[in-house]
Design a protein around this motif. Sequence first.
Motif, PDB file in Angstrom:
ATOM      1  N   ASP A   1      39.865  40.065  34.872  1.00  0.00           N
ATOM      2  CA  ASP A   1      39.869  39.786  36.310  1.00  0.00           C
ATOM      3  C   ASP A   1      39.270  40.999  37.008  1.00  0.00           C
ATOM      4  O   ASP A   1      38.865  41.970  36.381  1.00  0.00           O
ATOM      5  CB  ASP A   1      41.308  39.544  36.796  1.00  0.00           C
ATOM      6  CG  ASP A   1      41.332  38.730  38.087  1.00  0.00           C
ATOM      7  OD1 ASP A   1      40.268  38.525  38.702  1.00  0.00           O
ATOM      8  OD2 ASP A   1      42.433  38.322  38.463  1.00  0.00           O
TER       9      ASP A   1
ATOM     10  N   GLN B   1      42.111  32.990  44.964  1.00  0.00           N
ATOM     11  CA  GLN B   1      42.277  32.244  43.712  1.00  0.00           C
ATOM     12  C   GLN B   1      42.328  30.757  43.989  1.00  0.00           C
ATOM     13  O   GLN B   1      41.720  29.960  43.266  1.00  0.00           O
ATOM     14  CB  GLN B   1      43.565  32.694  43.000  1.00  0.00           C
ATOM     15  CG  GLN B   1      43.456  33.975  42.212  1.00  0.00           C
ATOM     16  CD  GLN B   1      42.331  33.926  41.177  1.00  0.00           C
ATOM     17  OE1 GLN B   1      41.507  34.830  41.113  1.00  0.00           O
ATOM     18  NE2 GLN B   1      42.256  32.861  40.377  1.00  0.00           N
ATOM     19  N   ARG B   2      43.026  30.365  45.075  1.00  0.00           N
ATOM     20  CA  ARG B   2      43.108  28.937  45.406  1.00  0.00           C
ATOM     21  C   ARG B   2      41.749  28.401  45.825  1.00  0.00           C
ATOM     22  O   ARG B   2      41.371  27.284  45.468  1.00  0.00           O
ATOM     23  CB  ARG B   2      44.143  28.702  46.530  1.00  0.00           C
ATOM     24  CG  ARG B   2      45.567  28.561  45.964  1.00  0.00           C
ATOM     25  CD  ARG B   2      46.618  28.619  47.035  1.00  0.00           C
ATOM     26  NE  ARG B   2      46.513  27.530  48.005  1.00  0.00           N
ATOM     27  CZ  ARG B   2      47.160  27.524  49.180  1.00  0.00           C
ATOM     28  NH1 ARG B   2      47.924  28.568  49.517  1.00  0.00           N
ATOM     29  NH2 ARG B   2      47.040  26.510  49.994  1.00  0.00           N
TER      30      ARG B   2
ATOM     31  N   ARG C   1      38.868  29.557  44.807  1.00  0.00           N
ATOM     32  CA  ARG C   1      38.017  29.471  43.619  1.00  0.00           C
ATOM     33  C   ARG C   1      38.312  28.217  42.819  1.00  0.00           C
ATOM     34  O   ARG C   1      37.403  27.572  42.303  1.00  0.00           O
ATOM     35  CB  ARG C   1      38.225  30.707  42.723  1.00  0.00           C
ATOM     36  CG  ARG C   1      37.499  31.944  43.213  1.00  0.00           C
ATOM     37  CD  ARG C   1      37.559  33.091  42.202  1.00  0.00           C
ATOM     38  NE  ARG C   1      37.309  34.356  42.895  1.00  0.00           N
ATOM     39  CZ  ARG C   1      38.234  35.260  43.171  1.00  0.00           C
ATOM     40  NH1 ARG C   1      39.481  35.080  42.784  1.00  0.00           N
ATOM     41  NH2 ARG C   1      37.930  36.367  43.824  1.00  0.00           N
ATOM     42  N   SER C   2      39.595  27.877  42.716  1.00  0.00           N
ATOM     43  CA  SER C   2      39.929  26.705  41.906  1.00  0.00           C
ATOM     44  C   SER C   2      39.480  25.416  42.606  1.00  0.00           C
ATOM     45  O   SER C   2      39.219  24.406  41.959  1.00  0.00           O
ATOM     46  CB  SER C   2      41.438  26.683  41.623  1.00  0.00           C
ATOM     47  OG  SER C   2      42.147  26.558  42.836  1.00  0.00           O
ATOM     48  N   GLN C   3      39.383  25.446  43.963  1.00  0.00           N
ATOM     49  CA  GLN C   3      38.948  24.249  44.695  1.00  0.00           C
ATOM     50  C   GLN C   3      37.430  24.122  44.762  1.00  0.00           C
ATOM     51  O   GLN C   3      36.867  23.059  44.563  1.00  0.00           O
ATOM     52  CB  GLN C   3      39.475  24.330  46.138  1.00  0.00           C
ATOM     53  CG  GLN C   3      40.850  23.761  46.331  1.00  0.00           C
ATOM     54  CD  GLN C   3      41.251  23.835  47.800  1.00  0.00           C
ATOM     55  OE1 GLN C   3      41.661  24.892  48.252  1.00  0.00           O
ATOM     56  NE2 GLN C   3      41.107  22.730  48.519  1.00  0.00           N
TER      57      GLN C   3
ATOM     58  N   THR D   1      34.454  24.826  43.193  1.00  0.00           N
ATOM     59  CA  THR D   1      33.639  25.104  42.018  1.00  0.00           C
ATOM     60  C   THR D   1      32.313  24.375  42.197  1.00  0.00           C
ATOM     61  O   THR D   1      32.200  23.496  43.044  1.00  0.00           O
ATOM     62  CB  THR D   1      34.345  24.616  40.753  1.00  0.00           C
ATOM     63  OG1 THR D   1      34.531  23.206  40.886  1.00  0.00           O
ATOM     64  CG2 THR D   1      35.685  25.309  40.590  1.00  0.00           C
TER      65      THR D   1
END
Lengths: 538, 538
Positions: A431, A527-528, A530-532, A534
Amino acid sequence: MLGLMQDRPLSLPHVFRRVERQFGHKTVVSGRVGGETTMTWAQVCARVRRLAAALDELGVPAGARVGTFAWNSHRHVELYLAVPCTGRVLHTINHRLFGEQITYIVNDAADDVLFVDRSILPVIWPLAGTFTTVRAVVVMDDGSDAEIPDDDRVVDYEDLLGRAGDTGGEFTVDDENTAAALCYTSGTTGDPKGVLYSHRSVVLHAALLLMVDTFGINERDVVMPIVPMFHVNAWGLPYSAMLCGADLVLPGPAMSPPELAGMLARHKVTFGAAVATIWRGLLPLLGRHDFSAVRQIVSGGGAVDEALTRAYQEAIGVPLTNAWGMTETSPVVTTSRIATVHDGCTPEQQRALLATPGPAVPLTEVRIVGDDGREAPWDGQSPGELQVSGPTIAARYFGAHPGTGAFTGDGWLRTGDVATIDRHGYVRIVDRTKDLVKSGGEWISSVELENAIMEHAGVAEAAVIGVADDKWGERPVACVVPAAGATLTAEAVREHLRGRVASWWLPDQVFFLDEIPKTATGKFAKQRLRSQYTPTTR
Amino acid sequence: MLGLMQDRPLSLPHVFRRVERQFGHKTVVSGRVGGETTMTWAQVCARVRRLAAALDELGVPAGARVGTFAWNSHRHVELYLAVPCTGRVLHTINHRLFGEQITYIVNDAADDVLFVDRSILPVIWPLAGTFTTVRAVVVMDDGSDAEIPDDDRVVDYEDLLGRAGDTGGEFTVDDENTAAALCYTSGTTGDPKGVLYSHRSVVLHAALLLMVDTFGINERDVVMPIVPMFHVNAWGLPYSAMLCGADLVLPGPAMSPPELAGMLARHKVTFGAAVATIWRGLLPLLGRHDFSAVRQIVSGGGAVDEALTRAYQEAIGVPLTNAWGMTETSPVVTTSRIATVHDGCTPEQQRALLATPGPAVPLTEVRIVGDDGREAPWDGQSPGELQVSGPTIAARYFGAHPGTGAFTGDGWLRTGDVATIDRHGYVRIVDRTKDLVKSGGEWISSVELENAIMEHAGVAEAAVIGVADDKWGERPVACVVPAAGATLTAEAVREHLRGRVASWWLPDQVFFLDEIPKTATGKFAKQRLRSQYTPTTR
């Protein structure tokens, strides 16, 4: 009690004497616009002596910074030697930076003179008026037909060398801690920061690359640094080649995949170094050339995916290997390799290992430090901030802003990467503590890009995240909350950014949200995001 | 302007941390009387920590010399680390020297404590009364049944470690110029002279051996230093092995050809180093073992003949290669290798090249200086005294006699060898300026031997020359003029010398002459003696 050994400095004059006396018959090939030039090291060294005299003639004082905007070429190699061997400081600059950054860097370094490749001149000359300390601009003709300004400050490199006498004597630098080279990093938020390398650090780093378990550069090698000579001394590879007498192949401005593939094959390159983006670009061309001379190719500046490593293994019989470093670390800190403990691993496991940074080279030490400030164990599981120590690692930054936050109380460099280290010392980056996007091996500051977006009157809030990209490794994506009543388009955001940030910072995608998700402490919950957001949501 | 890199010393604590943390799983095999012991580096490093505590318990002050009389073993490796990592000085001593030389060396170094292998104790203990500074003798049990004296000064090594606590903290040596090790040379006339190595020189030398074009020691190697650890740190090989994590195989007292051949084959040694006498002794045994793991074997301490190189090539597929150095040079200055310019040479030419010293390693510089005091050209023809400079080369000798005659005004070491250097930097030794005989890799002073012979009442004049010897490289031959009326025999001369010089100094042959031929200036015309008194005249 002190030892009684000779007080001989680790300095570049030794490297110069060695390549001049012992390896004068070896060669340096340089690409230029529409062709290439081959010189022996003897010819290059004779030109270094003339360049040294020319620097005297130009009146460049001892310790002064000599800026270069140049591709990889024999002329850049000449500057790599003549400038530090005469006690001046070689300051290599990335001409692809945004204009304001270039101005900042030239003025922060107080460059006395600049050496600029003719093909790069159209990018640099328009900024000349903003340079406060530059007395002369020496143009190096690389075959480009770019216009040369009619200006008293402009000097032709070959004219300069033609007029200069030969510096017949020996170069000497008595104190190995004398500054040799300067390179700015755009790797952190805020203004670029300069790393001032000493002769000692440059020579030790060059020596490290000759070791079998680092890169094993040796007299039989034909070394091609595709990584630019304006970027951390091209990983120190030119100096390593001089120290052991390897041939050098330098692409110059011929940086297109077909040109690079042609040079690699034509000159029977044995060792190549570049960022993953370059290696990815060369992949479709591998079947068209004979790469049988290649013994090792290394990708730095970011992670390598196992698929790319395998693709090289299958195409040319040699896997792509990884190395890790920063401008602050000279740069090589770790190099990936298969050790005796990995002999039982499957080929897939071995390639996966080669795609990670690997263990630290000799003389350099790594550790990982957890959020609690305590060193994390080398168990391959516990993450911590990667910190680095050694004689080739920066202690602080050049200039008014030493960047104390980047260094620990006991003098280790905080890298901003989060890593694990296994019991055999193998580092894996898991990370990043700093908020950065790494695109084509270069850093983009999310915070700066967010601030630039938020300067738009129609923007209430903006967060920038990095998303994986096949070509560039990572690309920035903007998540934008429009101001009340404003109507925004992605193109309008990009248009707003043009002229405010470098063109390659422009986000590929802009998403519009009602609000940016926040963490408990009110920070953007990246982080949230990034996960959404893409690439598949495009 | 100074660079801004971390001020990290090149010191052995780094080497210790590296082998302890990164290579704890690799192994150290040690021969002992009637068997061998295998330890991991983790075990060795744990013992190093206990030994460090034991040195404190013994009250050994910082900077004090710790003398060792020991074979190559894990215990000697433990001393190699614990002594310098705690700021003391490791003083390795050749137990095969003549008693008076040993006494001189121990007292000149002012050794505080001695560590002695049990099998060597019978040679050293009888001298104990002559040591003026030694407070304790620590006996290391290598399986010998030699009697251990009942004396308060005698301590058992394992008892000492068993009583000691663990030194849990980090070792630190802040100044890299701190003395790390001391080794005396018998290479010049007069008393033995000490070379005091610094941490900097030891670490740089260890790093040099990891480079491809030097020895290329790496993590995959199994390194066997047959060259003794009392002789210039066994060429620095133990430290190089620690730095890169190679396995070590140490013969201990098991130095007979069958024992050495067995260890080489059994442990799949990849890299071996010894004087030519040892390699010659192993030759008849090569057909009886599997030596397929060997990648390089090096002979130092004198010339290698092309026949020996070829014999190894034919027997095990790897030629014997050469390296050149001295106690004063850490020791490796040159290593022989086939460079790209030699690719067109015949196999015979290449083997002849491998039998010569070769080019200088990085960081180290060589030059040849003629009788006129001017540097001779690198043309492969012009001879001159070989002189050496670099951070791993002595600047002066330890103690009251710095030996200024051995160093030039500009600080280079005068080697006493006459050499040529070709345009690619390849050194060939062609003669010797000092009057010495080199037998089995060790120097014999002709002048001292002559003086000892001339102490005999029946001798008027004596000259000693070195003649080629198949087994030892060179052996001393004495040319003696009896005093008027005296009757002498060769055996009477040898008997006279027993007790006056080391037993291996005894001349193999003694010739009786009416007079010693002289040069115009009245010196012994040794060239004429050498051409007359060759082994065939026996």
